[in-house]
Write a protein that holds these residues in place. Sequence first.
Motif, PDB file in Angstrom:
ATOM      1  N   UNK A  74       0.758  -1.118  -0.126  1.00 55.84           N
ATOM      2  CA  UNK A  74      -0.010   0.079  -0.168  1.00 55.84           C
ATOM      3  C   UNK A  74       0.919   1.181   0.067  1.00 55.84           C
ATOM      4  N   UNK A  75       1.879   1.375  -0.885  1.00 53.44           N
ATOM      5  CA  UNK A  75       2.682   2.527  -0.751  1.00 53.44           C
ATOM      6  C   UNK A  75       1.794   3.676  -1.411  1.00 53.44           C
ATOM      7  N   UNK A  76       0.912   3.571  -2.099  1.00 55.95           N
ATOM      8  CA  UNK A  76       0.241   4.553  -2.821  1.00 55.95           C
ATOM      9  C   UNK A  76      -1.014   5.297  -1.963  1.00 55.95           C
ATOM     10  N   UNK A  77      -0.835   4.665  -0.633  1.00 57.06           N
ATOM     11  CA  UNK A  77      -2.044   5.091   0.266  1.00 57.06           C
ATOM     12  C   UNK A  77      -1.176   5.661   1.502  1.00 57.06           C
ATOM     13  N   UNK A  78      -1.219   7.172   1.581  1.00 60.49           N
ATOM     14  CA  UNK A  78      -0.438   8.216   2.446  1.00 60.49           C
ATOM     15  C   UNK A  78      -0.984   7.806   3.963  1.00 60.49           C
ATOM     16  N   UNK A  79      -2.340   7.230   3.977  1.00 65.23           N
ATOM     17  CA  UNK A  79      -3.034   7.109   5.516  1.00 65.23           C
ATOM     18  C   UNK A  79      -2.342   5.638   6.022  1.00 65.23           C
ATOM     19  N   UNK A  80      -1.734   4.904   5.089  1.00 66.28           N
ATOM     20  CA  UNK A  80      -1.017   3.477   5.911  1.00 66.28           C
ATOM     21  C   UNK A  80       0.193   3.920   6.508  1.00 66.28           C
ATOM     22  N   UNK A  81       0.577   3.122   7.333  1.00 66.13           N
ATOM     23  CA  UNK A  81       1.544   2.995   8.112  1.00 66.13           C
ATOM     24  C   UNK A  81       2.813   2.291   7.809  1.00 66.13           C
TER      25      UNK A  81
END
Length: 347
Positions: A74-81
């Motif tokens: 999920x590198x495209x999701x800034x909300x992921x840690x």
Amino acid sequence: MKWINRIDRYVIALGVISLVVAFLTHFPELISLFDRSGQNNLFPGMHWADVANEILFTFIALLLLFVMNTVLFKFDRPTEHISWWKLLLSFVLTWIVSNLLGQGFVFLHHHFDIPAIDAMVHHYLHPLRDFIITCIVVGSCYMSYLLRRSQLVQVENQQLRTENLVNQYEALKSQLNPHMLFNSLNTLRSLIRETPDKAQDYLQELSRVLRYTLQENESQSVTLREEMEFVRAYIFLLKMRYEDNLSFDIRMDAETGSLQLPPMSVQLLIENAVKHNEISNRRPLTIRIQAEGHCLTVSNPLQPKLTASSGTRIGLANLAKRYQLLFKQEIVVREENDTFIVTIPLI
């Protein structure tokens, strides 16, 4: 549409990176193709079709590696840690898959006569190229993630500043609107005439309310203890106005005093109850404030005014938005047994 545009930019960026890296990793072979001396000892017997096929395969392999990292991590999701162990796992997995793809291409070349470079030095360079490709893929994904996360934080900070400005404006306007100011001054005039000592206390609490409203302009959160000191001054003004028709039942656990909440949250909930409910000798109003654990609850019996309130009704929505931006928490608003109840988290 904005989300779709962000996805499009992400896909285009990965495509461009893949294309550039595919050419750069085969730059020595491309240079050798232009060797007119006939002494091409590094890549003997190499043709344009071989190099073109190698570049095409590398391009496709890079795209597959980018897709794998995007889907799995999920590198495209800034909300992921993205933790360090996840980054390390991405690096190891990308390296392994890159090596397997290279072996697959060699298998296709040997068994299906797909054009490829057979030079020994080219095969020796494969492990180095796998390592470089892995670094580029994981590094590009992580840099893209950090950039998106930074942009998200900037947007949220801007939203938070905007929400705080709206809240400060509404709180200050509520304290200084002509109706309330007239009532406060009218009450003060009566006290000066009848009980000067109470008038001095009233003026002191009024100045404390206004001072707190102005001083908390820069604060995003305050302790419950600080908020309740302000609330008691605000309650003092309301009690002077409504006398025995308005009462408060305040219960707080000692350990909740150091917990955090947005400034003027409790005052907003009290103001909301006073603004939208009838307060008279016939129907006195009791507002209950209870802080327990990590929650604070403000409740009051539902006794709507006969005439519609002129309030803007944005107070609760504004408070909910501030909680979401500040703490990623939700407030709970409900009606139960003819009682209006609002529960806010204490952080």
